[in-house]
Design a protein around this motif. Structure first.
Motif, short mmCIF file in Angstrom:
data_model
loop_
_atom_site.label_atom_id
_atom_site.label_comp_id
_atom_site.label_asym_id
_atom_site.label_seq_id
_atom_site.Cartn_x
_atom_site.Cartn_y
_atom_site.Cartn_z
N ASP A 125 0.82 -1.21 0.00
CA ASP A 125 0.00 0.00 0.00
C ASP A 125 0.85 1.26 0.00
O ASP A 125 0.51 2.26 -0.64
CB ASP A 125 -0.92 0.04 1.23
CG ASP A 125 -1.97 -1.04 1.18
OD1 ASP A 125 -2.42 -1.41 0.07
OD2 ASP A 125 -2.36 -1.53 2.26
N GLU A 126 1.98 1.22 0.73
CA GLU A 126 2.85 2.38 0.85
C GLU A 126 4.28 1.91 0.78
O GLU A 126 4.65 0.89 1.36
CB GLU A 126 2.60 3.07 2.20
CG GLU A 126 3.48 4.29 2.42
CD GLU A 126 3.21 4.96 3.76
OE1 GLU A 126 2.70 6.08 3.76
OE2 GLU A 126 3.51 4.34 4.81
N ILE A 127 5.10 2.68 0.07
CA ILE A 127 6.53 2.39 -0.01
C ILE A 127 7.29 3.68 0.29
O ILE A 127 6.72 4.77 0.26
CB ILE A 127 6.94 1.83 -1.39
CG1 ILE A 127 6.53 2.78 -2.53
CG2 ILE A 127 6.33 0.43 -1.58
CD1 ILE A 127 6.96 2.32 -3.91
N TRP A 128 8.57 3.53 0.61
CA TRP A 128 9.44 4.66 0.94
C TRP A 128 10.66 4.63 0.04
O TRP A 128 11.28 3.58 -0.14
CB TRP A 128 9.88 4.56 2.40
CG TRP A 128 8.77 4.76 3.36
CD1 TRP A 128 7.85 3.84 3.78
CD2 TRP A 128 8.44 5.98 4.04
NE1 TRP A 128 6.98 4.42 4.67
CE2 TRP A 128 7.32 5.73 4.85
CE3 TRP A 128 8.98 7.26 4.03
CZ2 TRP A 128 6.73 6.70 5.65
CZ3 TRP A 128 8.42 8.24 4.83
CH2 TRP A 128 7.30 7.95 5.63
N ALA A 129 11.02 5.78 -0.52
CA ALA A 129 12.16 5.87 -1.42
C ALA A 129 13.15 6.92 -0.91
O ALA A 129 12.78 7.85 -0.19
CB ALA A 129 11.68 6.26 -2.82
N ALA A 130 14.40 6.77 -1.33
CA ALA A 130 15.44 7.73 -0.99
C ALA A 130 15.11 9.08 -1.61
O ALA A 130 14.47 9.16 -2.67
CB ALA A 130 16.80 7.25 -1.48
N ALA A 131 15.55 10.13 -0.95
CA ALA A 131 15.22 11.49 -1.40
C ALA A 131 16.46 12.38 -1.52
O ALA A 131 16.46 13.52 -1.09
CB ALA A 131 14.20 12.11 -0.46
#
Length: 162
Positions: A125-131
């Motif tokens: 449902d939700e993912i996190w990526a480098a910024a």
């Protein structure tokens, strides 16, 4: 709080794409999938790690966005993009993306890459990526990731199905 320059560039790219994601900087490293998951408080599988390769024939950058829980089968990625891959050194990564290894985001690159997305990310449902920095991340949906990058979705996990 003011974002570091690289993280601010990612925030600007997200805003320009119409995504209402917020870049968050942490005091601790989010360089590896394990470190990011610990800092965020999510599963390692929810970390969308960005890996840059070089097309062996074309020399073009190839961005692989994989689940933090998976190792990438380079041969499967090569089949999807139509050419063999080479490892990219730190200088190539910075020149093509504008970011250092450990903070490469899936968006806002200097040279638009060919992008391949791990199909397992689409189950979440939700993912996190480098910024942009080794301690900055942003949350998004897998659908947003596919839309933002125009990436090819496929089975790229080492040891997974072909």
């Amino acid at each position: 709080m003011t974002l570091k320059a690289a993280a601010a560039r990612v925030q600007a790219a997200l805003s320009a794409a119409g995504l209402e994601a917020e870049v968050r900087e942490f005091p601790d490293s989010t360089r590896t999938a394990e470190e990011a998951a610990a800092a965020i408080g999510c599963a390692v599988a929810q970390i969308a790690k960005s890996l840059i390769f070089r097309g062996a024939t074309s020399g073009r950058p190839v961005l692989v966005v994989a689940s933090g829980a998976n190792r990438v089968a380079e041969g499967k990625v090569a089949a999807l993009v139509g050419e063999a891959l080479e490892k990219a050194d730190a200088a190539f990564v910075r020149a093509m993306t504008g970011y250092a290894i450990g903070g490469v985001p899936p968006v806002g690159h200097e040279v638009p890459p060919v992008t391949v997305i791990d199909e397992e990310l689409l189950q979440l449902d939700e993912i996190w990526a480098a910024a942009g920095t080794p301690n900055a991340v942003f949350a998004l949906t897998p659908t947003d990731l596919a839309t933002l990058t125009g990436g090819l979705v496929g089975g790229i996990k080492r040891g997974g199905s072909a």
